[in-house]
Design an enzyme around this catalytic site. Structure first.
Site, PDB file in Angstrom:
ATOM      1  N   TYR A  53      -5.228 -13.914  -5.282  1.00 59.02           N
ATOM      2  CA  TYR A  53      -5.322 -12.556  -5.820  1.00 59.02           C
ATOM      3  C   TYR A  53      -6.765 -12.154  -6.115  1.00 59.02           C
ATOM      4  O   TYR A  53      -7.038 -10.990  -6.410  1.00 59.02           O
ATOM      5  CB  TYR A  53      -4.515 -12.406  -7.120  1.00 59.02           C
ATOM      6  CG  TYR A  53      -3.043 -12.691  -7.027  1.00 59.02           C
ATOM      7  CD1 TYR A  53      -2.406 -12.825  -5.796  1.00 59.02           C
ATOM      8  CD2 TYR A  53      -2.281 -12.825  -8.182  1.00 59.02           C
ATOM      9  CE1 TYR A  53      -1.044 -13.103  -5.726  1.00 59.02           C
ATOM     10  CE2 TYR A  53      -0.926 -13.095  -8.124  1.00 59.02           C
ATOM     11  CZ  TYR A  53      -0.307 -13.238  -6.893  1.00 59.02           C
ATOM     12  OH  TYR A  53       1.032 -13.510  -6.839  1.00 59.02           O
ATOM     13  N   HIS A 111       1.691 -21.632  -3.286  1.00 58.95           N
ATOM     14  CA  HIS A 111       1.968 -20.198  -3.145  1.00 58.95           C
ATOM     15  C   HIS A 111       2.906 -19.897  -1.965  1.00 58.95           C
ATOM     16  O   HIS A 111       3.829 -19.096  -2.072  1.00 58.95           O
ATOM     17  CB  HIS A 111       0.639 -19.446  -2.974  1.00 58.95           C
ATOM     18  CG  HIS A 111       0.684 -18.015  -3.381  1.00 58.95           C
ATOM     19  ND1 HIS A 111      -0.420 -17.341  -3.846  1.00 58.95           N
ATOM     20  CD2 HIS A 111       1.692 -17.112  -3.403  1.00 58.95           C
ATOM     21  CE1 HIS A 111      -0.079 -16.082  -4.132  1.00 58.95           C
ATOM     22  NE2 HIS A 111       1.185 -15.927  -3.864  1.00 58.95           N
TER      23      HIS A 111
END
Length: 282
Positions: A53, A111
């Protein structure tokens, strides 16, 4: 204004994770720091970020600025799919801890899986973070059921959680049943289906009946479920408060029946590197 006491706490595998968290993607920089600080001041105690992110530093700044003690905040971060070799994973963890200005994270996820990863070595490295105290708990994100099964049953990885897309338009019954059988939390990302929930007539109808927002109905539907946490992204104070307000909504069986009848195959997040989703998970 403390709402934190109202968010039930999930304790699977010894976790201490508030059911309602703050998602931070795609917020960046000062905007992200402000949003996280504000959320903490309103009573949020569960913050979700990831190396991919590009906002761990911004989240770390908020953790440093706030007067809420670190041990009262559940922080989740994740390692990206191109960093799943043991050395790369360790470097990723070091970078995350440095950016977050913390000695440990409460939950550390892989992830996304990749077809060519050495699952055993990757999961052994993940487990080593828990053994070393760098992560209090470990989990995986975006693993289809068959892969989650291998991780838990074949490789014996002590996973506390799985994070996947889950909302009123996407069923996850297979993963959710499995998570419950193995005392794991399922964290729902994109819990508002990229705000599509506000346009669904049935959700609007339930919201009107209770005098609440469609987003609050969709969130409460998730939060009412055993072992489920939800991490809506919310930048403004109004949206952060609205999401906290979802905890007070009371849905009835009629509401749940309407939601059960919605289509459950409307996936919003499926990048080109996504795994083959299990068809029967719908």
């Amino acid at each position: 204004m403390q709402h934190s006491a109202n968010s039930p706490i999930l304790t699977q595998h010894g976790l201490h994770m508030p059911k309602l968290g703050l998602g931070t993607w795609p917020m960046l920089g000062e905007e992200c720091t402000r949003a996280v600080e504000q959320a903490l001041s309103l009573g949020y105690r569960h913050i979700d970020t990831a190396q991919a992110y590009n906002n761990e530093e911004a989240v770390g700044q908020a953790l440093s600025n706030t007067d809420v003690p670190r041990e009262q905040i559940h922080v989740t971060t994740k390692v990206w799919w191109d960093q799943l070799q043991p050395d790369a994973m360790r470097h990723s963890m070091e970078r995350s801890l440095k950016a977050l200005q913390t000695d440990y994270v409460d939950l550390f996820h892989i992830h996304w899986p990749t077809p060519d990863m050495d699952l055993q070595r990757t999961l052994e490295t993940l487990a080593s973070f828990k053994e070393q105290g760098l992560a209090r708990h470990i989990g995986v994100a975006n693993f289809p059921l068959a892969l989650l099964r291998r991780a838990v049953e074949e490789l014996g990885t002590p996973l506390s959680a799985i994070q996947v897309e889950y909302h009123v338009l996407l069923g996850q019954s297979g993963l959710l049943d499995y998570a419950r059988q193995h005392d794991m939390v399922l964290t729902a990302y994109t819990p508002l289906a990229r705000n599509k929930v506000s346009q669904i007539p049935q959700i609007q109808q339930i919201a009107a009946k209770h005098g609440v927002l469609p987003t609050q109905v969709a969130l409460k539907w998730l939060l009412d479920q055993d072992n489920v946490a939800a991490i809506p992204k919310a930048r403004s104070q109004a949206n952060q408060l609205a999401n906290l307000g979802a905890l007070q909504v009371q849905l009835d069986d009629e509401d749940r029946a309407l939601i059960a009848d919605l289509p459950k195959d409307q996936r919003q997040v499926s990048p080109d590197f996504a795994p083959q989703w299990d068809v029967f998970d719908r």
